[in-house]
Design an enzyme around this catalytic site. Sequence first.
Site, PDB file in Angstrom:
ATOM      1  N   CYS A   1      -9.146   2.552   3.026  1.00  0.00           N
ATOM      2  CA  CYS A   1      -9.675   1.082   2.564  1.00  0.00           C
ATOM      3  C   CYS A   1     -10.604   0.603   3.516  1.00  0.00           C
ATOM      4  CB  CYS A   1      -7.878   0.096   3.083  1.00  0.00           C
ATOM      5  SG  CYS A   1      -6.646   0.564   1.802  1.00  0.00           S
TER       6      CYS A   1
ATOM      7  N   CYS B   1       1.838  -9.211  -0.953  1.00  0.00           N
ATOM      8  CA  CYS B   1       0.797  -8.455  -1.096  1.00  0.00           C
ATOM      9  C   CYS B   1      -0.675  -8.267  -1.874  1.00  0.00           C
ATOM     10  CB  CYS B   1       1.798  -7.438  -1.997  1.00  0.00           C
ATOM     11  SG  CYS B   1       3.376  -7.043  -0.995  1.00  0.00           S
ATOM     12  N   CYS B   2      -1.329  -7.518  -1.401  1.00  0.00           N
ATOM     13  CA  CYS B   2      -2.927  -7.651  -1.855  1.00  0.00           C
ATOM     14  C   CYS B   2      -2.824  -7.177  -3.783  1.00  0.00           C
ATOM     15  CB  CYS B   2      -3.971  -7.003  -1.173  1.00  0.00           C
ATOM     16  SG  CYS B   2      -3.756  -5.339  -1.211  1.00  0.00           S
TER      17      CYS B   2
ATOM     18  N   ARG C   1      -9.471  -3.447 -15.770  1.00  0.00           N
ATOM     19  CA  ARG C   1      -9.329  -4.120 -16.903  1.00  0.00           C
ATOM     20  C   ARG C   1      -9.598  -2.934 -18.112  1.00  0.00           C
ATOM     21  NH1 ARG C   1     -13.163  -6.364 -13.469  1.00  0.00           N
ATOM     22  NH2 ARG C   1     -15.117  -6.388 -14.457  1.00  0.00           N
TER      23      ARG C   1
END
Length: 447
Positions: free
Chosen positions: A86, A216-217, A23
């Site tokens: 990741c 999908c993430c 954001r």
Amino acid sequence: MSSHKLRKSYVIGVGITKFTKPRGQVDYPDIVREAAVKALLDANITYDSIQQVFVGYCFGESTCGQRAVYQLGMTQIPIINVNNNCSTGSTALYLARQTVESGTAECVLALGFEQMYFGPLKSVWDDRTNPIDLTINSMSETRGITSSPITAQIFGNAGLEYCEKYGATAEHMAKISEKNHRHSAKYPYSQFRDIYTLEQIKSSPTIFGPLTKLQCCPTSDGSGAVIIASENFVIENNLESQAIEIVAQSMATDSPLLYDTKNSIELAGADMTRRAAKDVFEKAGITADDVQVIELHDCFSANELITYDALGLCKPGEAHKLIDAGDVTYGGKYVVNPSGGLISKGHPLGATGLAQCTELVWQLRGWCANRQVPNLRYALQHNIGLGGAAVVTLYKRPNFLRFGKSVQDARERLGYNPAVEARGINEQDFKKVISKKMSSEYVNARL
């Protein structure tokens, strides 16, 4: 080889923020502050007890860790920045555990955060070698390259190959996603908490091959914090009732299978997971059959499918049989991703592994109410990053020979149950845990 016996290590405090869409309105020191304060409050200690800090993130300038942590106190302890794709959050956890078990420190903080851009992951640097270029080249030779996001192609191709070899179908991958979205409705920190039908998941926009958008993430902003301590520290601070033991942990990197074969499953790093899981179970003296709950790195539903095999949850080639039998959700043999996994929870790279740890700690404490896994003895964590590193961690609730005096339940001390309610922090919370040795108030007047 040294005969020095390693000490035991325990998780004594955990804290996370809600995972949200990127954001650009909340800066990383703010989300780190929330997660770290929550973990310190959970452990009922101040920052002065922390002797080292490992801070994981992938998207940020050098020494963001120091900038984020200084607000807790400038006590001149080592602060080490970690980047391992990741698996960054679990890498910070791995280093914190090693530090405690080696006797280097009694109490260590593992932090992770990410401020991400919208859209699929992409390389930041285009003037140097991409660290997964050999994987991409091998994939190009094996199945070709399309315009879809590269990570979706790598994991999607692994899923396709699993189907071709063993008889799984695209529907099995969709079922994984349906299960994880369903679980997320009871997890208060998830980026997405909507429940979807199997048909809605299958009919959402196609990203690559068998993978639709709801498999999908998403990219995410968020932070997580975990405090690791020695047994002496646990006993001295009367934390036996909430400490969770790290029974075994292993990190593995890629084997030659990554490049010696044109195998799409191996290109997705399956052998890293196999090696790490094998190490963990051998160290612990148990098998996957002894585990009841798993937080598994489901960046795509296809990766969850191939990882059932790699972790030893099923016989090779029988992952889809676990799904058909209902053995990866409540009422079955395992509960996989009670948090909703990365697909629903979100995937702020540096925080993901710490959020997985946090959920398993809450599960082992028995705090999870309507998503609590029953009859829980062992909890397993799996976090993987291409390039590559896989971290597998096994936890249990310990049986201390000596119990501390009766203490207030941490939920009573906090005033709520963070496992079922996502609250922020206030200034009073912050002042309670900052360093008393070197004034953080002085520091914060300038930050």
